[in-house]
Design a protein around this motif. Structure first.
Motif, PDB file in Angstrom:
ATOM      1  N   ASN A 232       0.831  -1.206   0.000  1.00 39.70           N
ATOM      2  CA  ASN A 232       0.000   0.000   0.000  1.00 39.70           C
ATOM      3  C   ASN A 232       0.868   1.259   0.000  1.00 39.70           C
ATOM      4  OD1 ASN A 232      -2.231  -1.678   0.111  1.00 39.70           O
ATOM      5  ND2 ASN A 232      -2.458  -1.507   2.330  1.00 39.70           N
ATOM      6  N   GLU A 233       1.967   1.224   0.764  1.00 39.91           N
ATOM      7  CA  GLU A 233       2.879   2.367   0.811  1.00 39.91           C
ATOM      8  C   GLU A 233       3.555   2.582  -0.534  1.00 39.91           C
ATOM      9  OE1 GLU A 233       3.650   4.622   3.499  1.00 39.91           O
ATOM     10  OE2 GLU A 233       1.677   3.759   3.947  1.00 39.91           O
ATOM     11  N   LEU A 235       2.390   1.764  -3.481  1.00 38.15           N
ATOM     12  CA  LEU A 235       1.388   2.299  -4.414  1.00 38.15           C
ATOM     13  C   LEU A 235       1.117   3.768  -4.118  1.00 38.15           C
ATOM     14  CD1 LEU A 235      -0.485   1.607  -6.746  1.00 38.15           C
ATOM     15  CD2 LEU A 235      -2.216   0.925  -5.085  1.00 38.15           C
ATOM     16  N   ARG A 236       1.097   4.120  -2.845  1.00 37.40           N
ATOM     17  CA  ARG A 236       0.836   5.508  -2.455  1.00 37.40           C
ATOM     18  C   ARG A 236       1.949   6.439  -2.912  1.00 37.40           C
ATOM     19  NH1 ARG A 236       1.710   8.823   2.083  1.00 37.40           N
ATOM     20  NH2 ARG A 236       2.884   7.190   3.160  1.00 37.40           N
ATOM     21  N   HIS A 237       3.183   5.959  -2.864  1.00 39.56           N
ATOM     22  CA  HIS A 237       4.326   6.811  -3.209  1.00 39.56           C
ATOM     23  C   HIS A 237       4.656   6.798  -4.696  1.00 39.56           C
ATOM     24  CE1 HIS A 237       5.559   8.067   0.774  1.00 39.56           C
ATOM     25  NE2 HIS A 237       5.492   6.818   1.211  1.00 39.56           N
ATOM     26  N   GLU A 240       2.469   9.590 -10.176  1.00 38.66           N
ATOM     27  CA  GLU A 240       1.433   9.414 -11.194  1.00 38.66           C
ATOM     28  C   GLU A 240       2.006   9.466 -12.598  1.00 38.66           C
ATOM     29  OE1 GLU A 240      -1.826  12.052 -10.806  1.00 38.66           O
ATOM     30  OE2 GLU A 240      -2.287  11.495  -8.723  1.00 38.66           O
ATOM     31  N   GLU A 284      11.123   6.076   4.334  1.00 32.91           N
ATOM     32  CA  GLU A 284       9.841   5.980   5.029  1.00 32.91           C
ATOM     33  C   GLU A 284       9.873   4.905   6.114  1.00 32.91           C
ATOM     34  OE1 GLU A 284       6.801   7.720   4.607  1.00 32.91           O
ATOM     35  OE2 GLU A 284       8.128   9.109   3.555  1.00 32.91           O
TER      36      GLU A 284
END
Length: 585
Positions: A232-233, A235-237, A240, A284
């Motif tokens: 999830n991390e 994908l979040r970082h 785009e 992170e």
């Protein structure tokens, strides 16, 4: 207004209101009108209370069943994925859920062939069997369908397809009812299916560098949870502008992003952006419970065909090279080419062994003071099918990967001991850690010593520098045993590795062979000269003889003589060859 007119007026207002007719008139017209208006019951006067109550209860039950059926249809239509196609496979109906999952609007689907959503399987047999079951056998089909949405992303449906048959046993259409099961399909399978559809893709493969320690530190449940949170991390970082919208959580701490390859892709920009992404992720922390975890990642980027395989090979190269990011294009092609080359070498090696074309060449070792040959080093060679002499550089490492290495060693030992009958000077034989750790090789060497016992004192074992030695005690015991036969010990490649003086202490050699990298540059490199001088000084104090390799010219020889080195070996004094090429007696 008569009864029929009143019923018509009610039906014009609400078609669903239940109606029971109580009438003394039972004419055919009244009955036909009642049927046409869809009444729920008809009772003839005089009224029978029991029959009326029974009829009312029946109507109530019918209403309740209709309500339940309607509710079931509403629930199904709002949750299930429903579509209809005609006998030619043309879409005639889709519900809103179908549109939501597929990404298409109804008007984009109605009238189109269902193949617009189809994923190409390896074989058309899958769809042949499906159509045979529902169209020819007129049976219900149940199974998993793989489909692709408008963005060409894959999704998976657990599907039931039923043929709709009329009173003449003819198929009118097919209706399918599906539920989404993508999350139940392993991400590795999803990724493989996606890559089958997209021959050219760009794939970004990520691995948690410390994953093997995580596995040993946490339970399987916590490790799995950690990977999911980390996915999830990631994908979040993910920026785009890189165009990745989905992450695949693979096995053993590996994650993948993938998309269709675009020839207009700015490769340099993508690489720079992904490297920034990597640095940010490595800074992170992930919170599990009350603990924050910092995880570092290594990354392999590949695009074009075979992107997954290339990226996986890239990860392996990263671990070997100690890098953290690699562009892994054409790695599979290189690996295949290397594998074919290895296969050819294996074939060459087996052919040479079977045809007795593993031979020993001998290179002279000269006494620096007398310039006379006092030793020969036994060097293995291979004769290929075209009678070319092949050096061990081209086949020995390959032999170590298979079953032939110890066979080669046995041949070299046999050739070397037999050579004692043709010459009256010493012979040196190279033995590696792989040789010395093999019990059968040690036993064969002792057998040969007993067979050639009177000449055993003319054998020297050259111990090759090797950090892979596992049991030094066994080797030390073997060396002490062969020394009892008069065998001498030489340390090969001295000055090259990191355990030189430890080897002297462990094996107490008679000779030190100074590594060729120091001798080759001794004319121009003062550091090499100083190192060699230091080794010679130490060896003389320990009463150990010194041998210099790679003596290629007169000037090098004079320098070695000046430094006090005892023996020289190299092309200046003679190349390796068959014994018959030398004046032996």
């Amino acid at each position: 207004m008569n009864g029929s007119d009143f019923i018509k007026m009610i039906r014009d207002i609400n078609h669903e209101i239940p109606i029971i007719i109580l009438s003394i008139d039972i004419s055919n017209k009244v009955l036909c009108d009642s049927i046409n208006y869809g009444i729920q019951g008809y009772l003839q006067k005089p009224i029978n209370g029991t029959l009326l109550l029974e009829k009312i209860n029946n109507v109530k039950n019918e209403i309740h069943q209709k309500y339940l059926t309607k509710e079931y249809q509403n629930i199904t239509n709002s949750s299930a994925i429903i579509s209809k196609v005609n006998t030619e496979g043309i879409i005639t109906y889709v519900n809103e859920v179908f549109c939501s999952i597929s990404g298409y609007k109804k008007e984009e689907l109605i009238g189109q062939s269902y193949s617009i959503l189809r994923v190409q399987e390896k074989s058309s047999l899958f769809y042949t069997i499906l159509w045979d079951k529902i169209k020819n056998k007129k049976e219900i089909w149940n199974g998993i369908l793989k489909q692709r949405n408008k963005e060409e992303e894959l999704y998976y449906l657990k599907t039931t397809i039923q043929p709709i048959i009329d009173q003449n046993e003819e198929i009118i259409e097919f209706i399918s009812l599906s539920v989404l099961v993508t999350e139940m399909v392993h991400p590795q399978d999803q990724l493989n299916d996606y890559l089958k559809q997209q021959k050219d893709s760009i794939l970004f493969l990520i691995k948690i560098e410390e994953f093997k320690y995580l596995e040993h530190s946490f339970t399987e449940k916590i490790t799995k949870k950690l990977q999911q949170l980390f996915a999830n991390e990631l994908l979040r970082h993910m920026p785009e502008e890189c165009g990745f919208s989905k992450i695949y959580l693979l096995n053993k701490g590996e994650f993948a992003f993938v998309q269709k390859y675009n020839e207009d892709l700015d490769e340099k920009y993508i690489i720079q952006t992904l490297k920034r992404f990597q640095r940010k992720v490595n800074q992170e922390k992930i919170k599990i419970g009350i603990v924050d975890y910092s995880l570092s990642i290594i990354c392999s980027l590949a695009y074009g065909e075979d992107s997954l395989m290339n990226a996986k090979i890239g990860l392996k190269k990263i671990f070997k090279s100690k890098k953290n990011f690699i562009v892994a294009n054409n790695f599979l092609e290189e690996l295949t080419r290397d594998a074919n080359a290895k296969l050819n070498k294996f074939i060459m090696l087996k052919t040479a062994i079977d045809s007795y074309n593993i031979v020993s060449h001998f290179q002279p070792i000269v006494n620096n003071k007398t310039r006379k040959i006092e030793k020969y080093e036994s060097l293995v060679r291979l004769i290929d099918t075209e009678n070319n002499i092949v050096s061990p550089y081209h086949f020995l490492e390959i032999a170590k990967e298979g079953q032939y290495y110890h066979t080669i060693t046995s041949i070299v030992l046999q050739n070397s001991f037999q050579a004692l009958f043709y010459i009256n000077i010493d012979i040196s034989i190279n033995l590696s850690a792989l040789d010395l750790q093999d019990e059968s090789t040690r036993d064969y060497f002792i057998l040969l010593l007993n067979k050639y016992k009177t000449e055993a004192h003319r054998i020297t074992i050259e111990l090759v520098e090797d950090e892979s030695i596992q049991d030094k005690q066994d080797i030390q015991k073997f060396i002490q045993e062969v020394k009892n036969y008069g065998v001498k010990i030489a340390l090969d490649d001295f000055g090259k590795g990191f355990s030189n003086f430890a080897r002297i202490q462990a094996y107490q050699p008679n000779y030190i062979k100074i590594d060729g990298s120091l001798i080759r540059n001794i004319e121009q490199d003062s550091l090499s000269r100083d190192l060699v001088e230091t080794i010679v000084f130490f060896a003389k104090k320990q009463k150990i003889k010194t041998i210099a390799e790679y003596v290629e010219n007169e000037n090098i020889y004079k320098i070695l003589l000046e430094l006090g080195i005892d023996y020289s070996q190299g092309h200046y004094f003679g190349k390796a060859g068959l014994l018959k090429e030398f004046n032996l007696r």
